[in-house]
Design a protein around this motif. Structure first.
Motif, mmCIF file in Angstrom:
data_model
loop_
_atom_site.group_PDB
_atom_site.id
_atom_site.type_symbol
_atom_site.label_atom_id
_atom_site.label_comp_id
_atom_site.label_asym_id
_atom_site.label_seq_id
_atom_site.Cartn_x
_atom_site.Cartn_y
_atom_site.Cartn_z
ATOM 1 N N ALA B 285 0.844 -1.207 0.000
ATOM 2 C CA ALA B 285 0.000 0.000 0.000
ATOM 3 C C ALA B 285 0.879 1.256 0.000
ATOM 4 C CB ALA B 285 -0.924 -0.010 1.204
ATOM 5 N N LEU B 286 1.965 1.219 0.768
ATOM 6 C CA LEU B 286 2.878 2.375 0.803
ATOM 7 C C LEU B 286 3.542 2.592 -0.557
ATOM 8 C CD1 LEU B 286 4.707 2.130 4.276
ATOM 9 C CD2 LEU B 286 2.805 3.578 3.628
ATOM 10 N N TRP B 291 -5.502 -0.611 -3.789
ATOM 11 C CA TRP B 291 -6.595 -1.563 -3.617
ATOM 12 C C TRP B 291 -6.325 -2.590 -2.533
ATOM 13 C CZ3 TRP B 291 -5.276 -6.609 -4.265
ATOM 14 C CH2 TRP B 291 -4.204 -6.921 -5.083
ATOM 15 N N VAL B 292 -5.081 -2.655 -2.042
ATOM 16 C CA VAL B 292 -4.760 -3.684 -1.044
ATOM 17 C C VAL B 292 -5.312 -3.327 0.354
ATOM 18 C CG1 VAL B 292 -2.501 -2.842 -0.267
ATOM 19 C CG2 VAL B 292 -2.941 -5.277 -0.345
ATOM 20 N N ILE B 368 -0.583 -10.907 -4.571
ATOM 21 C CA ILE B 368 -0.715 -10.221 -5.869
ATOM 22 C C ILE B 368 -0.331 -8.744 -5.710
ATOM 23 C CG2 ILE B 368 -2.388 -9.442 -7.617
ATOM 24 C CD1 ILE B 368 -3.887 -12.090 -7.154
ATOM 25 N N ALA B 369 -0.768 -8.158 -4.609
ATOM 26 C CA ALA B 369 -0.407 -6.755 -4.342
ATOM 27 C C ALA B 369 1.107 -6.610 -4.205
ATOM 28 C CB ALA B 369 -1.108 -6.273 -3.076
ATOM 29 N N ALA B 370 1.744 -7.608 -3.544
ATOM 30 C CA ALA B 370 3.210 -7.560 -3.381
ATOM 31 C C ALA B 370 3.904 -7.642 -4.733
ATOM 32 C CB ALA B 370 3.662 -8.697 -2.466
ATOM 33 N N VAL B 371 3.349 -8.450 -5.653
ATOM 34 C CA VAL B 371 3.927 -8.547 -7.009
ATOM 35 C C VAL B 371 3.783 -7.206 -7.717
ATOM 36 C CG1 VAL B 371 3.666 -9.639 -9.276
ATOM 37 C CG2 VAL B 371 3.542 -11.033 -7.219
ATOM 38 N N GLN B 372 2.606 -6.619 -7.613
ATOM 39 C CA GLN B 372 2.379 -5.321 -8.277
ATOM 40 C C GLN B 372 3.296 -4.239 -7.713
ATOM 41 O OE1 GLN B 372 -1.659 -3.980 -8.449
ATOM 42 N NE2 GLN B 372 -2.314 -5.688 -9.721
ATOM 43 N N ALA B 373 3.601 -4.354 -6.417
ATOM 44 C CA ALA B 373 4.476 -3.358 -5.791
ATOM 45 C C ALA B 373 5.954 -3.696 -5.969
ATOM 46 C CB ALA B 373 4.148 -3.249 -4.304
ATOM 47 N N GLU B 374 6.210 -4.802 -6.663
ATOM 48 C CA GLU B 374 7.577 -5.280 -6.937
ATOM 49 C C GLU B 374 8.351 -5.568 -5.657
ATOM 50 O OE1 GLU B 374 9.297 -2.459 -9.582
ATOM 51 O OE2 GLU B 374 7.901 -2.898 -11.193
#
Lengths: 77, 443
Positions: B285-286, B291-292, B368-374
């Motif tokens: 989120a940071l 959306w997470v 999935i959020a962690a993947v999007q945030a790299e």
């Protein structure tokens, strides 16, 4: 002694906004008093406490329904 | 109630009580969450005391006050209110943890929690004092008359020029880290997780559940409130610290839980790992994956539901002492009591993240959020943690489903048959686990 400053501070006190918390606190004290009079009805007091928390969430709902209506004039008002 | 909250305008906020209380959609959600958790704790306590003979109503008095304090805590917009609410919670927990005072383990846990709690409060208070000192220093740009107010502190931290902003002030940075350390203690994040195994084991089961769910959740809510409020200007500074904390929390929680055979220690240490997963989502989120945030709240609900399911089953085991409940005591539970056995399996399955249960969906969404945030390194550690967690959760499930008792039938721990009310409570929890897993769009 000028208390107008205090008046300004307390003007924003909306006790209704904290109704569930107040219910829980007051309810805890009332149950304590109830226990003094009915020391053997412990299970009953426990169930009352559970009911009180349900009531707290109901109060929460009622207050917020009113607050939400006041703010946004939603359909369900 | 959820419908009413959902009906509120998205940016809703209300500052009341001289701006010490801030009500937002988040605080509304947190209050509903904490109140619901409290209802489940009360029911769990009733079962616990009935199984062990002798209901003690003092428990519920303290629990109600602690819940009220929790609910005020998540609405605080001022450090004084935050500290007072946090201390009310802490003092209530000092009593609750040592509630079965004739039990040495419970007393020991109470003393440990008291000492550790006092330590964390000292850290928090010291941090607040440092922030107060820095933000009210008239020599600094943007000094404020009321630095304990979150909005004013935020304005102070964003003030300054490129050469020297207040967000670079060492005094401020130390204060912020100390405040967050005090809150990480409540959340059970590394390196402030060391009190968890002993205290969780020694405390009565309902108190352990209360600590595992409400204390952890309120710690997380506070984290969120502070990092998106007064400490927003310091997100870049705090990000690497939080990343290290998340990795260490995940590794510690899962590896330490591997070696445990006591079920309350397993629940405590796996709870540390769950705090790590929440931190992973928070880091995403940071990094801008907005959306997470609802997913994190979904994760908390799922974790709470699964934990209460497992604690309900534990509450029906008639062991001599609550803190000595081992995994092997659950041997053959499915055959001995099908309802409790299947409830345990579903609860543990959700905690482990097995499809199609709700825990699986929650974990997948965070990953999935962690993947999007790299966040690839953190994601790898989290996945490793999931694999490790399957080992200890499945060990417990295996005992309940497949293992036969080692000793004679007489040495088995007897099981208290659940009442109709308990069955209803458990049925609701199980339905929530299944429905949220199969149809997460409901959330």
């Amino acid at each position: 002694m000028d208390l107008s400053h205090l008046q300004v501070i307390t003007d924003t006190n909306q006790w209704g906004a904290l109704l569930p918390e107040i219910l829980l606190g007051v309810g805890a004290v009332l149950l304590l008093v109830l226990e003094l009079f009915m020391p053997k009805r412990k299970v009953c007091i426990f169930r009352l406490a559970i009911a009180l928390q349900f009531f707290g969430s109901w109060a929460f709902g009622v207050y917020y329904r009113r607050a939400a209506c006041r703010i946004s004039e939603l359909d369900f008002c | 109630m959820v419908y009413i909250i959902a009906g509120r305008p998205a940016g809703f906020q209300s500052l009341i009580f001289a701006e010490t209380v801030r009500q937002t959609l988040l605080s509304d959600f947190a209050r509903v969450f904490l109140l619901t958790a409290s209802i489940l704790v009360s029911h769990l306590a009733l079962v616990f005391f009935r199984v062990r003979g002798g209901v003690k109503v003092e428990f519920v008095h303290i629990q109600l006050v602690v819940t009220a304090a929790f609910m005020i805590l998540v609405q605080s917009h001022n450090f004084i209110l935050l500290f007072v609410a946090l201390e009310t919670v802490a003092i209530g927990f000092y009593i609750l943890v040592a509630f079965t005072r004739k039990n040495v383990a419970s007393l020991e846990a109470g003393i440990k929690y008291l000492v550790m709690g006092a330590f964390s409060s000292a850290l928090l208070l010291f941090g607040i004092v440092l922030l107060f000192g820095a933000a009210s220093n008239p020599m600094l740009v943007g000094a404020t008359g009321n630095p304990l107010d979150f909005s004013q502190l935020n304005a102070f931290l964003t003030a300054g020029d490129e050469l020297f902003s207040n967000a670079q002030n060492p005094l401020v940075l130390t204060g912020v880290v100390l405040v967050l350390a005090g809150i990480a203690f409540k959340m059970g994040a590394f390196p402030f997780q060391f009190w968890i195994p002993d205290v969780y084991q020694g405390a009565p089961s309902p108190v352990t559940a209360f600590l595992a769910v409400s204390s952890k959740a309120s710690g997380f809510f506070l984290f969120y409130i502070l990092l998106t409020g007064p400490f927003m200007a310091l997100q870049a500074f705090l990000y690497p610290i939080l990343a290290v904390v998340a990795i260490a929390t995940l590794l510690f929680g899962n590896t330490a839980a591997l070696a445990q055979s006591n079920v309350k220690r397993v629940m405590g240490l796996s709870g540390v790992a769950h705090a790590g997963i929440l931190l992973v989502g928070f880091l995403a989120a940071l990094r801008g994956v907005d959306w997470v945030l609802p997913v994190l709240f979904f994760y908390m609900i799922v974790y709470a539901v699964a934990s209460f399911t497992v604690f309900q089953v534990m509450g029906h085991m008639q062991s001599e002492s609550d803190e000595q409940l081992e995994i092997e005591d659950f041997n053959n539970l499915l055959e001995r009591n099908t309802f409790l056995g299947s409830s345990l399996v579903i609860g543990l399955g959700s905690l482990a993240g097995i499809p199609p249960l709700a825990g699986f969906v929650a974990k997948v969404l965070i990953f999935i959020a962690a993947v999007q945030a790299e966040l690839y390194v953190i994601l790898a550690v989290a996945l490793l943690g999931v694999v490790l967690s399957i080992y200890y959760y499945f060990g417990w499930m295996r005992a309940a489903v497949f293992k036969r008792p080692i000793f004679d039938q007489e040495t088995e721990i007897s099981i208290h048959a659940p009442s109709l009310g308990t069955k209803l409570f458990l049925a609701v929890l199980l339905a929530a686990t299944l429905v949220l897993g199969l149809y997460p769009a409901l959330w």
